[in-house]
Design a protein around this motif. Structure first.
Motif, PDB file in Angstrom:
ATOM      1  N   VAL A   1      58.979 100.285 -24.328  1.00 54.43           N
ATOM      2  CA  VAL A   1      59.429  99.706 -23.135  1.00 54.43           C
ATOM      3  C   VAL A   1      60.323  98.593 -23.019  1.00 54.43           C
ATOM      4  N   GLN A   2      61.458  98.777 -24.126  1.00 52.93           N
ATOM      5  CA  GLN A   2      62.550  97.816 -24.331  1.00 52.93           C
ATOM      6  C   GLN A   2      63.352  97.633 -23.114  1.00 52.93           C
ATOM      7  N   ILE A   3      63.593  98.787 -22.276  1.00 53.23           N
ATOM      8  CA  ILE A   3      64.328  98.698 -21.094  1.00 53.23           C
ATOM      9  C   ILE A   3      63.690  97.717 -20.272  1.00 53.23           C
ATOM     10  N   ILE A   4      62.604  97.756 -19.880  1.00 59.34           N
ATOM     11  CA  ILE A   4      61.635  97.163 -19.024  1.00 59.34           C
ATOM     12  C   ILE A   4      61.600  95.552 -19.663  1.00 59.34           C
ATOM     13  N   THR A   5      61.474  95.615 -20.597  1.00 57.25           N
ATOM     14  CA  THR A   5      61.090  93.984 -21.047  1.00 57.25           C
ATOM     15  C   THR A   5      62.533  93.403 -21.266  1.00 57.25           C
ATOM     16  N   ASN A   6      63.673  94.029 -21.435  1.00 57.53           N
ATOM     17  CA  ASN A   6      65.045  93.338 -21.639  1.00 57.53           C
ATOM     18  C   ASN A   6      65.225  92.884 -20.019  1.00 57.53           C
ATOM     19  N   ALA A   7      65.133  93.794 -19.264  1.00 62.89           N
ATOM     20  CA  ALA A   7      65.175  93.323 -17.719  1.00 62.89           C
ATOM     21  C   ALA A   7      64.233  92.180 -17.572  1.00 62.89           C
ATOM     22  N   ILE A   8      62.910  92.134 -17.807  1.00 63.98           N
ATOM     23  CA  ILE A   8      62.294  91.063 -17.437  1.00 63.98           C
ATOM     24  C   ILE A   8      62.839  89.886 -17.939  1.00 63.98           C
ATOM     25  N   ILE A   9      63.156  89.752 -19.173  1.00 67.12           N
ATOM     26  CA  ILE A   9      63.690  88.500 -19.815  1.00 67.12           C
ATOM     27  C   ILE A   9      65.048  88.080 -19.441  1.00 67.12           C
ATOM     28  N   GLN A  10      65.646  89.075 -18.925  1.00 70.70           N
ATOM     29  CA  GLN A  10      67.024  88.753 -18.246  1.00 70.70           C
ATOM     30  C   GLN A  10      66.645  88.108 -16.977  1.00 70.70           C
ATOM     31  N   GLN A  11      65.987  88.464 -16.235  1.00 70.20           N
ATOM     32  CA  GLN A  11      65.561  87.782 -14.962  1.00 70.20           C
ATOM     33  C   GLN A  11      64.887  86.535 -15.066  1.00 70.20           C
ATOM     34  N   ILE A  12      64.146  86.212 -16.097  1.00 68.32           N
ATOM     35  CA  ILE A  12      63.540  85.064 -16.368  1.00 68.32           C
ATOM     36  C   ILE A  12      64.261  83.980 -16.758  1.00 68.32           C
TER      37      ILE A  12
ATOM     38  N   GLU B   1      62.857  95.665 -10.285  1.00 65.19           N
ATOM     39  CA  GLU B   1      62.557  96.534  -9.729  1.00 65.19           C
ATOM     40  C   GLU B   1      64.015  97.267  -9.317  1.00 65.19           C
ATOM     41  N   MET B   2      64.862  96.233  -8.558  1.00 63.64           N
ATOM     42  CA  MET B   2      66.133  96.638  -8.040  1.00 63.64           C
ATOM     43  C   MET B   2      67.080  96.854  -9.299  1.00 63.64           C
ATOM     44  N   GLN B   3      67.098  96.048 -10.432  1.00 64.67           N
ATOM     45  CA  GLN B   3      67.772  96.455 -11.520  1.00 64.67           C
ATOM     46  C   GLN B   3      67.696  97.700 -12.155  1.00 64.67           C
ATOM     47  N   LEU B   4      66.515  97.968 -12.195  1.00 65.21           N
ATOM     48  CA  LEU B   4      65.984  99.374 -12.985  1.00 65.21           C
ATOM     49  C   LEU B   4      65.930 100.627 -12.048  1.00 65.21           C
ATOM     50  N   LYS B   5      65.904 100.314 -10.760  1.00 67.21           N
ATOM     51  CA  LYS B   5      65.473 101.698  -9.918  1.00 67.21           C
ATOM     52  C   LYS B   5      66.596 102.748 -10.317  1.00 67.21           C
TER      53      LYS B   5
END
Length: 262
Positions: free
Chosen positions: A145-156, A235-239
């Motif tokens: 889940v690196q793609i999802i985790t990276n996106a979450i950390i980026q948004q934080i 969600e928008m970033q990864l859709k």
């Protein structure tokens, strides 16, 4: 949603068992293939480590295995006992189990990436096995889940918060890293595999449900309203990358291992 409870410095996950059973049944579904790798036979005594709500323990029971299910979550164990009252379930932490040479096998699906430090759990698993007993497990491997985790950390971070590394709840090792840990406690590693397993998340809210179920700790200390805004941005970033027609695909990478106690 999951609540996070800190007791004596240890983070405990208070699972939403209904969300787990209703929206994340893939955890047990993929575990069926792991049972084939386990090759259980009737009459064996097997420990299901991280049994969740008991679905895989029940499959072992149907084969004629003398199965015991353990999980650190009281809510998971309560649900397991309700669903399968004839199977023995108990609340236990993998790092402090006191079984001694009781089991022909220890089976664990989608659990060990939650357990830190891993060496404590491996020592308890080793101690619980009879001689020639086998340890069969699947869990998140390096890059999971690196793609999802990276996106979450980026948004934080883009929202003005500092991400704390200790808020990452997972241990996602490489094959060499985990095999070495197994060998250190005494296992002979007879099988180790690292593979991609893109995983379907149900419905348009699949990613959001997954984050609420499994990744809440990444948002530790962030107000709820801000967290929800961040999840929407994720969600928008990864859709475009992870959404396929009517469902999300999580970028799972898994490790499977077999170890023998000699």
């Amino acid at each position: 949603m999951i609540c996070h409870i800190k007791i004596k410095g240890v983070l405990h996950l208070d699972w939403n068992t209904n969300l787990y059973d209703q929206k994340h049944s893939f955890v047990s579904k993929y575990g069926k293939n792991l049972i084939e790798l386990l090759e259980p036979t009737a009459g064996e005594k097997i420990l299901d480590l991280g049994c969740g709500t008991g679905d895989l323990a029940q499959q072992l029971d149907e084969i004629g295995v003398d199965v015991i299910g353990v999980d650190r979550s009281e809510k998971m164990i309560k649900q397991a006992k309700t669903k399968y009252p004839l199977i023995e379930f108990s609340v236990q932490d993998a790092r402090s189990m006191e079984f001694q040479q009781e089991f022909n096998a220890v089976f664990s699906n989608a659990t060990l990436h939650w357990i830190k430090p891993p060496s404590q759990a491996l020592q308890c698993i080793y101690n619980s096995l009879k001689r020639e007993g086998r340890f069969v497990a699947e869990f998140g491997g390096k890059g999971n889940v690196q793609i999802i985790t990276n996106a979450i950390i980026q948004q934080i971070e883009e929202s003005g918060f500092e991400f704390q590394a200790e808020h990452n709840p997972w241990f996602f090792p490489s094959i060499s890293e985990y095999s070495t840990l197994m060998e250190t406690v005494g296992f002979r590693v007879t099988y180790a595999q690292h593979f991609d397993r893109p995983t379907k998340l149900e419905g348009e809210n699949g990613l959001k449900n997954w984050i609420h179920m499994f990744a809440n700790q990444l948002f530790e200390g962030i107000p709820v309203d801000k967290k929800e805004e961040m999840i929407t941005k994720v969600e928008m970033q990864l859709k475009e990358l992870l959404f396929n027609e009517d469902h999300w695909i999580a970028d799972y990478k898994r490790i499977r291992v077999i170890g023998i106690k000699e």
